[in-house]
Scaffold this motif. Structure first.
Motif, PDB file in Angstrom:
ATOM      1  N   MET A   1     -10.072   9.361  -7.385  1.00  0.00           N
ATOM      2  CA  MET A   1      -8.910  10.250  -7.210  1.00  0.00           C
ATOM      3  C   MET A   1      -7.669   9.718  -7.920  1.00  0.00           C
ATOM      4  N   HIS A   2      -7.782   8.495  -8.435  1.00  0.00           N
ATOM      5  CA  HIS A   2      -6.638   7.901  -9.121  1.00  0.00           C
ATOM      6  C   HIS A   2      -5.423   7.825  -8.178  1.00  0.00           C
ATOM      7  N   GLU A   3      -5.695   7.370  -6.949  1.00  0.00           N
ATOM      8  CA  GLU A   3      -4.637   7.341  -5.932  1.00  0.00           C
ATOM      9  C   GLU A   3      -3.439   6.514  -6.374  1.00  0.00           C
ATOM     10  N   THR A   4      -3.709   5.428  -7.111  1.00  0.00           N
ATOM     11  CA  THR A   4      -2.611   4.567  -7.577  1.00  0.00           C
ATOM     12  C   THR A   4      -1.651   5.338  -8.482  1.00  0.00           C
ATOM     13  N   LEU A   5      -2.214   6.179  -9.365  1.00  0.00           N
ATOM     14  CA  LEU A   5      -1.374   6.965 -10.276  1.00  0.00           C
ATOM     15  C   LEU A   5      -0.573   8.023  -9.514  1.00  0.00           C
ATOM     16  N   TRP A   6      -1.199   8.642  -8.537  1.00  0.00           N
ATOM     17  CA  TRP A   6      -0.466   9.610  -7.711  1.00  0.00           C
ATOM     18  C   TRP A   6       0.685   8.912  -6.989  1.00  0.00           C
ATOM     19  N   LYS A   7       0.387   7.740  -6.444  1.00  0.00           N
ATOM     20  CA  LYS A   7       1.399   7.001  -5.675  1.00  0.00           C
ATOM     21  C   LYS A   7       2.557   6.572  -6.577  1.00  0.00           C
ATOM     22  N   LEU A   8       2.242   6.212  -7.814  1.00  0.00           N
ATOM     23  CA  LEU A   8       3.265   5.736  -8.745  1.00  0.00           C
ATOM     24  C   LEU A   8       4.135   6.867  -9.276  1.00  0.00           C
ATOM     25  N   HIS A   9       3.515   7.988  -9.675  1.00  0.00           N
ATOM     26  CA  HIS A   9       4.253   9.056 -10.357  1.00  0.00           C
ATOM     27  C   HIS A   9       4.617  10.245  -9.467  1.00  0.00           C
ATOM     28  N   PHE A  10       3.804  10.515  -8.469  1.00  0.00           N
ATOM     29  CA  PHE A  10       4.059  11.646  -7.576  1.00  0.00           C
ATOM     30  C   PHE A  10       3.825  11.221  -6.121  1.00  0.00           C
ATOM     31  N   PRO A  11       4.622  10.249  -5.643  1.00  0.00           N
ATOM     32  CA  PRO A  11       4.402   9.691  -4.295  1.00  0.00           C
ATOM     33  C   PRO A  11       4.537  10.723  -3.181  1.00  0.00           C
ATOM     34  N   GLU A  12       5.287  11.799  -3.430  1.00  0.00           N
ATOM     35  CA  GLU A  12       5.455  12.814  -2.397  1.00  0.00           C
ATOM     36  C   GLU A  12       4.141  13.512  -2.063  1.00  0.00           C
ATOM     37  N   PHE A  13       3.220  13.548  -3.024  1.00  0.00           N
ATOM     38  CA  PHE A  13       1.901  14.143  -2.772  1.00  0.00           C
ATOM     39  C   PHE A  13       1.111  13.281  -1.793  1.00  0.00           C
ATOM     40  N   ILE A  14       1.172  11.969  -1.992  1.00  0.00           N
ATOM     41  CA  ILE A  14       0.480  11.041  -1.105  1.00  0.00           C
ATOM     42  C   ILE A  14       1.062  11.115   0.304  1.00  0.00           C
ATOM     43  N   ALA A  15       2.392  11.234   0.379  1.00  0.00           N
ATOM     44  CA  ALA A  15       3.087  11.205   1.670  1.00  0.00           C
ATOM     45  C   ALA A  15       3.031  12.533   2.413  1.00  0.00           C
ATOM     46  N   SER A  16       2.550  13.583   1.787  1.00  0.00           N
ATOM     47  CA  SER A  16       2.631  14.915   2.398  1.00  0.00           C
ATOM     48  C   SER A  16       1.687  15.094   3.591  1.00  0.00           C
ATOM     49  N   ASN A  17       0.572  14.382   3.615  1.00  0.00           N
ATOM     50  CA  ASN A  17      -0.423  14.528   4.686  1.00  0.00           C
ATOM     51  C   ASN A  17      -0.899  15.980   4.828  1.00  0.00           C
ATOM     52  N   ASP A  18      -0.921  16.688   3.718  1.00  0.00           N
ATOM     53  CA  ASP A  18      -1.340  18.085   3.688  1.00  0.00           C
ATOM     54  C   ASP A  18      -2.785  18.130   3.196  1.00  0.00           C
ATOM     55  N   LYS A  19      -3.672  18.717   3.975  1.00  0.00           N
ATOM     56  CA  LYS A  19      -5.087  18.769   3.603  1.00  0.00           C
ATOM     57  C   LYS A  19      -5.298  19.526   2.294  1.00  0.00           C
ATOM     58  N   VAL A  20      -4.498  20.560   2.077  1.00  0.00           N
ATOM     59  CA  VAL A  20      -4.607  21.335   0.842  1.00  0.00           C
ATOM     60  C   VAL A  20      -4.218  20.479  -0.361  1.00  0.00           C
TER      61      VAL A  20
END
Length: 222
Positions: A1-20
């Protein structure tokens, strides 16, 4: 899922806790494009929503006399305003885009984009907030191109970097200003004759901020 890249560039996606959003991140495809590659062109169907991780893409249009006019740059952490517009309106691209450097991005398939837009409040707010910001930037840029003399626009472009040395060609500046390279070169040579800067191959140095600031605000003071 490339979680590290999401966390680095779009951290709000990681923090959203939205299943969608979790489903969207899982469906995103990592793409890498070489420099100077065409990304889209007039009439092309928009297949993906792109979130830039690194590099730069320029969107531009061609004027009636064949000149390239820069609309905007898409940088790391950005989404493309034309891509968003085409997806929202189910339209084809009205302009062209090229990578300026090697570009890495998350590509989200159009059907995933629309499903998440419908089901996720977080994603709707993210998409429309970024679309609004990018659109405002485009309008501001078009205003700067449409109004004011070439001399003023050139002075403002040189001041915008905040650096005493600017590594850009005359053609790159002309593209940004929506002008012809010959016109920009003529004004730069005049600026050099005034002692406001020094010209060399691919660079403009010894920029006199005070002198250019006065030129860039001439009409505002008159």
């Amino acid at each position: 899922m490339h979680e590290t890249l999401w966390k680095l560039h779009f951290p709000e996606f990681i923090a959203s806790n939205d299943k969608v959003i979790k489903q969207l991140m899982d469906a995103a495809i990592m793409v890498t494009l070489p420099a100077r590659q065409q990304v889209f062109y007039p009439g092309k169907i928009c297949d993906n929503y792109l979130l830039i991780l690194s590099g730069s893409v320029k969107a531009q249009i061609m004027s009636t006399d064949g000149r390239e006019i820069l609309l905007y740059h898409v940088l790391a952490g950005d989404s493309c305003v034309l891509t968003t517009s085409c997806l929202l309106g189910n339209n084809n691209y009205p302009a062209e885009g090229y990578t300026e450097t090697e570009v890495s991005a998350f590509a989200i398939p159009a059907h995933i984009f629309h499903r998440c837009l419908e089901q996720s409040t977080f994603f709707r707010e993210f998409v429309f907030r970024n679309f609004s910001q990018r659109l405002a930037d485009v309008i501001k840029r078009m205003e700067s191109i449409s109004f004011g003399s070439v001399e003023q626009k050139l002075a403002k472009a040189l001041l915008a970097s905040g650096e005493k040395t600017l590594h850009k060609t005359h053609n790159e500046l002309a593209l940004e200003l929506g002008s012809a390279r010959e016109v920009v070169s003529r004004h730069l040579k005049r600026f050099e004759s005034y002692g406001w800067l020094s010209l060399s191959r691919g660079a403009i140095s010894n920029i006199n901020f005070d002198a250019l600031h006065k030129i860039s605000h001439f009409n505002d003071q008159s």
